[in-house]
Design an enzyme around this catalytic site. Structure first.
Site, PDB file in Angstrom:
ATOM      1  N   ARG A   1       0.642  -1.468  -0.222  1.00 55.62           N
ATOM      2  CA  ARG A   1       0.330   0.187  -0.071  1.00 55.62           C
ATOM      3  C   ARG A   1       0.857   1.065   0.101  1.00 55.62           C
ATOM      4  NH1 ARG A   1       2.277   1.876   3.707  1.00 55.62           N
ATOM      5  NH2 ARG A   1       0.580   4.051   3.796  1.00 55.62           N
ATOM      6  N   GLY A   2       0.431   2.223  -0.096  1.00 59.09           N
ATOM      7  CA  GLY A   2       1.103   3.823  -0.302  1.00 59.09           C
ATOM      8  C   GLY A   2       0.790   3.757  -2.091  1.00 59.09           C
TER       9      GLY A   2
ATOM     10  N   ARG B   1      -7.633  -0.876  -5.998  1.00 62.39           N
ATOM     11  CA  ARG B   1      -8.452  -0.437  -5.538  1.00 62.39           C
ATOM     12  C   ARG B   1      -8.107   1.515  -6.085  1.00 62.39           C
ATOM     13  NH1 ARG B   1      -4.233   1.679  -0.763  1.00 62.39           N
ATOM     14  NH2 ARG B   1      -6.507   2.183   0.283  1.00 62.39           N
TER      15      ARG B   1
ATOM     16  N   ASP C   1      -1.808  10.600  -2.509  1.00 61.06           N
ATOM     17  CA  ASP C   1      -2.353   9.286  -3.248  1.00 61.06           C
ATOM     18  C   ASP C   1      -3.165  10.264  -4.780  1.00 61.06           C
ATOM     19  OD1 ASP C   1      -3.188   8.795  -0.991  1.00 61.06           O
ATOM     20  OD2 ASP C   1      -2.910   6.644  -2.118  1.00 61.06           O
TER      21      ASP C   1
ATOM     22  N   ASN D   1      -5.263  12.239  -0.229  1.00 55.50           N
ATOM     23  CA  ASN D   1      -4.535  11.726   1.095  1.00 55.50           C
ATOM     24  C   ASN D   1      -5.381  11.059   2.340  1.00 55.50           C
ATOM     25  OD1 ASN D   1      -1.360  10.773   1.841  1.00 55.50           O
ATOM     26  ND2 ASN D   1      -1.990  11.765   3.840  1.00 55.50           N
ATOM     27  N   LYS D   2      -5.081   9.904   2.635  1.00 57.17           N
ATOM     28  CA  LYS D   2      -5.606   9.413   3.398  1.00 57.17           C
ATOM     29  C   LYS D   2      -6.205   9.529   4.411  1.00 57.17           C
ATOM     30  CE  LYS D   2      -4.858   5.665   4.292  1.00 57.17           C
ATOM     31  NZ  LYS D   2      -6.387   5.257   4.261  1.00 57.17           N
TER      32      LYS D   2
HETATM   33  O1  MRU Z   1      -4.525   3.243   1.727  1.00 54.93           O
HETATM   34  P1  MRU Z   1      -3.292   3.489   1.798  1.00 54.93           P
HETATM   35  O2  MRU Z   1      -2.353   2.943   3.117  1.00 54.93           O
HETATM   36  O3  MRU Z   1      -2.698   3.063   0.561  1.00 54.93           O
HETATM   37  O4  MRU Z   1      -3.149   5.409   1.843  1.00 54.93           O
HETATM   38  C1  MRU Z   1      -1.565   5.494   2.369  1.00 54.93           C
HETATM   39  C2  MRU Z   1      -1.481   6.705   2.134  1.00 54.93           C
HETATM   40  O5  MRU Z   1      -2.874   7.324   1.784  1.00 54.93           O
HETATM   41  C3  MRU Z   1      -0.321   7.357   2.065  1.00 54.93           C
HETATM   42  O6  MRU Z   1      -0.208   8.773   2.641  1.00 54.93           O
HETATM   43  C4  MRU Z   1      -0.050   8.244   0.026  1.00 54.93           C
HETATM   44  O7  MRU Z   1      -0.358   6.957  -0.676  1.00 54.93           O
HETATM   45  C5  MRU Z   1       1.473   8.251  -0.182  1.00 54.93           C
HETATM   46  S1  MRU Z   1       2.459   6.916   0.096  1.00 54.93           S
HETATM   47  C6  MRU Z   1       4.040   7.969  -0.326  1.00 54.93           C
END
Ligand code: MRU
Length: 362
Positions: A49-50, A92, A240, A250-251
């Site tokens: 993830r990320g 996703r 993201d 973002n998250k």
């Molecule tokens: O749901 P996730 O864990 O994939 O979400 C990740 C994030 O929101 C990160 O902050 C984003 O992807 C940047 S990672 C360099």
């Protein structure tokens, strides 16, 4: 040394080796995936993830999907590449890296279509490896450009995990911290635990602690108090997908942190490579936001914490309006007070790996 988040093992046929992030920090287990279905599942359940790591996973996922194709029917191979890419696109919806990486893999296949199937398979593996290699370079550049923000003695806050586990190297939002640590600066980082899946607690706190960086874990609802009482000097988060005007997905919870930062007069920075921009979207209202299953909230980590049958809303991301963002740290430098014009200028004056690639295969 950053953790080996995802890499290719062997030649062809080979496997993608990745650290299973759902098990961290309790268990460090590497998985070797040799089928595209396993990669789809790994992306969907956040074993990988990320945004940048998802892009790399998508590239290797295409290789996994076509590496066992036999014969030299090039038309059938092209159909198979398109089918595998379309399948991975459903894993996703929010991180744009998934989509551009798949577009890029398809363009590579298209550019190589006059070659034998075996050559095309090798070309796709080379392309996926290039996505991974470019990500390492981008992380280091973001670290260099963000270094000036992490002054000696400062106190920072981050949300979710945009570190080594989210990239091929040492991250985006965490990159300035790793660079500052290497430069011998002393500073503190507060890490939001990041409900509901605890990427901040399980991953960011783990990574920073392993690196010897002074990290303090807080629950998400403590960020306001931390800003006031712990004198937070700056916030850095990842992204993201960033729209043409700078609105940033973002998250979930990032938007709230940005609102709090504005109230407390704390500069709020986003760190992301230019490959995280989606300039086909005018603003953040157009960014698709993933909604995940309710059990992540009602049964987090296996225990019921809510009454049966309760209605749940579980968006995985939110959008921070550009007005709340002091700057975006890209691999090219600090883009201050982002808006549509400044972002267009940033792209006009810098070539991204993505542009170079598009130029090469267009
Ligand atoms: O749901 P996730 O864990 O994939 O979400 C990740 C994030 O929101 C990160 O902050 C984003 O992807 C940047 S990672 C360099």
């Amino acid at each position: 040394m950053p953790v080996a988040t995802i890499e290719w093992k062997g030649e062809l046929p080979g496997a993608a080796r990745l650290i299973d992030q759902t098990l961290l920090p309790g268990e460090v287990r590497y998985l070797e995936l040799d089928r595209v279905e396993a990669m789809w599942e790994a992306i969907q359940v956040l074993r990988v993830r990320g945004a940048p790591a998802i892009g790399i996973a998508a590239g290797y996922g295409v290789v996994l999907g076509v590496q066992r194709f036999r014969g030299d029917d090039r038309a059938a191979f092209a159909t198979e590449v398109a089918r595998v890419a379309a399948y991975l696109r459903t894993s996703r919806p929010t991180a744009v890296n998934l989509f551009w990486a798949l577009d890029r893999m398809e363009r590579r296949a298209h550019a190589d279509e006059g070659r034998s199937v075996a050559d095309q398979q090798r070309g796709l593996l080379a392309e996926a490896r290039a996505i991974e290699a470019e990500d390492r370079v981008m992380c280091r550049a973001i670290g260099r450009h963000g270094l000036a923000l992490v002054r000696d003695g400062c106190v920072a806050l981050t949300h979710c995990n945009a570190g080594g586990l989210a990239t091929a190297d040492y991250g985006t939002a965490l990159a300035p911290f790793f660079a500052a640590h290497a430069a011998g600066r002393r500073f503190k980082v507060f890490a939001d635990e990041t409900r509901p899946l605890l990427q901040g607690a399980r991953l960011t706190a783990w990574e920073l602690q392993q690196a010897g960086i002074d990290v303090t874990l807080i629950c998400d609802n403590m960020a306001a108090a931390a800003m006031r009482e712990k004198k937070i000097d700056l916030v850095i988060v990842g992204a993201d997908r960033i729209a043409a005007n700078g609105d940033t997905a973002n998250k979930i919870g990032t938007y709230g942190v940005a609102v709090l930062a504005r109230h407390h007069n704390v500069p709020f920075y986003v760190a992301a490579p230019t490959s995280t921009f989606d300039r086909t979207l005018r603003d953040g209202t157009q960014i698709p936001i993933e909604e995940r299953k309710s059990s992540e909230i009602t049964h987090g980590f296996g225990r019921a914490t809510a009454p049966d049958g309760v209605a749940v809303w579980n968006p995985a991301f939110d959008v921070t309006p550009r007005e709340l963002i002091a700057g975006i740290i890209t691999e090219h430098g600090l883009l201050e007070r982002p808006d549509t014009r400044r972002i267009a200028d940033h792209f006009a004056t810098h070539t991204t790996p993505l542009d170079r690639h598009q130029g090469a295969t267009a």
